[in-house]
Design an enzyme around this catalytic site. Sequence first.
Site, PDB file in Angstrom:
ATOM      1  N   ASP A 118      -1.913  -3.693  -2.951  1.00 46.01           N
ATOM      2  CA  ASP A 118      -3.392  -3.260  -3.358  1.00 46.01           C
ATOM      3  C   ASP A 118      -3.093  -2.267  -2.272  1.00 46.01           C
ATOM      4  OD1 ASP A 118      -3.183  -4.200  -0.754  1.00 46.01           O
ATOM      5  OD2 ASP A 118      -4.145  -6.338  -1.621  1.00 46.01           O
ATOM      6  N   ASP A 138      -6.205  -0.275   0.374  1.00 43.92           N
ATOM      7  CA  ASP A 138      -6.934  -0.913   1.310  1.00 43.92           C
ATOM      8  C   ASP A 138      -7.761   0.649   1.223  1.00 43.92           C
ATOM      9  OD1 ASP A 138      -7.389  -3.097   0.923  1.00 43.92           O
ATOM     10  OD2 ASP A 138      -5.761  -3.498   2.729  1.00 43.92           O
ATOM     11  N   ASP A 141      -2.341  -5.995  13.117  1.00 44.14           N
ATOM     12  CA  ASP A 141      -1.374  -7.168  13.010  1.00 44.14           C
ATOM     13  C   ASP A 141      -0.225  -6.711  13.651  1.00 44.14           C
ATOM     14  OD1 ASP A 141      -0.944  -5.852  10.502  1.00 44.14           O
ATOM     15  OD2 ASP A 141      -1.109  -8.313   9.909  1.00 44.14           O
TER      16      ASP A 141
END
Length: 535
Positions: free
Chosen positions: A127, A129, A205
């Site tokens: 996807d 973002d 992360d």
Amino acid sequence: MAYGTFAISSKALVFCRPCYGSVRDLPFSLRTPTIGRCGCVGAIAAPRNLVKPRKEESRGKDVSGARKSKDKTMPWKKLDANEFGIQRSMIPESTRMVLNKLRKKGFQVYLVGGCVRDLILDRIPKDFDVITSAELKEVRQVFPRCQIVGRRFPICHVYVDDIIIEVSSFSTSARTGKAPNKNFRKPVGCNERDYIRWKNCLQRDFTVNGLMFDPLENVVYDYIGGVEDIKNSKVRTVSAAKLSFVEDKARILRAIRIAARLGFSLTKDVAVSVKELSSSLLRLDPSRVQMEINYMLAYGSAEASLRLLWRFGLLEILLPIQASYFVSQGFRRRDGRSNMLLSMFRNLDRLVAPDRPCAELLWIGILAFHKALVDQPRNPTVVASYCLAIYSDISLSEAMEIAKTNTKQHNSNFQELSVHEKDIAGSGRKLSQQVMSLAESVKSAARKMHDRDYLANAMSKYPQAPSSDMVFMSRPLLERVQRMFGSVRRKGDGERGVPSLDRRINYKSLALGDFHETRRVFARIVFDTVYPPKI
């Protein structure tokens, strides 16, 4: 521009978008990965150089992205996206529309996270973002139909037709995110915009997910060494691995997922922390665990994910039934051999991709079916009859007649397949009973995956292994799996004759968990596993 590839040693055969789609839609047994409808295959493309410094930066300046051994200040970079082969045409029209509307209102907009990483690697992002300088309420003013979701980390879901684009705000990230690590100093010479981007990247992360791309300026921003780690195929946490995993336990699973999907390796501190903190996954919310496992198994990297979960001791915690199977097969942690379970997921990987995933029903069905065969091995003709009945909804008697005419040789290496002719000898009634029994066994295996006591004892033969009673599958999901794979029609009014195996997959239906489409793909996977085309 090349759209898809099939690996051939260190090079790849390049397909155009239409031909790649048509080849990938076919069952594996019918693929011919040297032919494109338009003749696009035949050009052998070597992997491009991922990190190529700009000419004006290569003189007298360190642009390699190498880590400082004694100084935690990361060499930050403003890189020309053309160096990575990134073009605006690689961004979907729906995402471009969101970017352009926000830009026209005077807001800064960037693509962020894994999609930038995948664009650099010339992979298909799962996807796209978006992050913007606009407040979420301002995003809602631009897109009145959008919804603000999430309490801890609120974002906007912008709806473009039937597609959801996730839009986050720098201001929200600054309020809800952690403070920058004190070991990282503000990059020298960065202006206010750089400082805002840099702070946001420090909240990510992994370094490979900490990249930003400005499509208008065609610039990639790298403040934490993400490009270097992509070049070196490394999964590295932004902060210290142990601290990062304690802060968010799901990052352990994301590290495995990224490594599996990209073929990357974990840095030493990440690998050690994954092993040391593996038991902390038991405290994760079951729905979160299911979501992360679905990302691993439904998007084209299931086999690699299972191998890494086993290698790092996570399979015993997440899927103890399957871990017990690996042990019974004599699998070592770094074992390069295959087995029936891995072969089925390899065939699943050949049919799905990040932009064309399956619903969780399919991979749970594969796990349940395999468990049924482990508990009671079946004759290949029984398996073929079951698959044909599931694939085309023909009557069981028709499926059995077609299965008996099958001349393909089954894979004799799988212990889950019984070759005893007595299982199907005699009248068709015995074969019919065996097929119905297999369907019931699949339902029973699915129940075991939802039975906390059964899961807790799955590894009881191996006392050195950790005990796990994790149940991440909900009751409604269990019931859907049982209905989908635990029944065959005795009488059918579906297709007649031999089913066509070159039927195109309806990926929209597959992603939504459509009953018939999921059963068809499941049957193709099992059939290609039991009767591989190369034998």
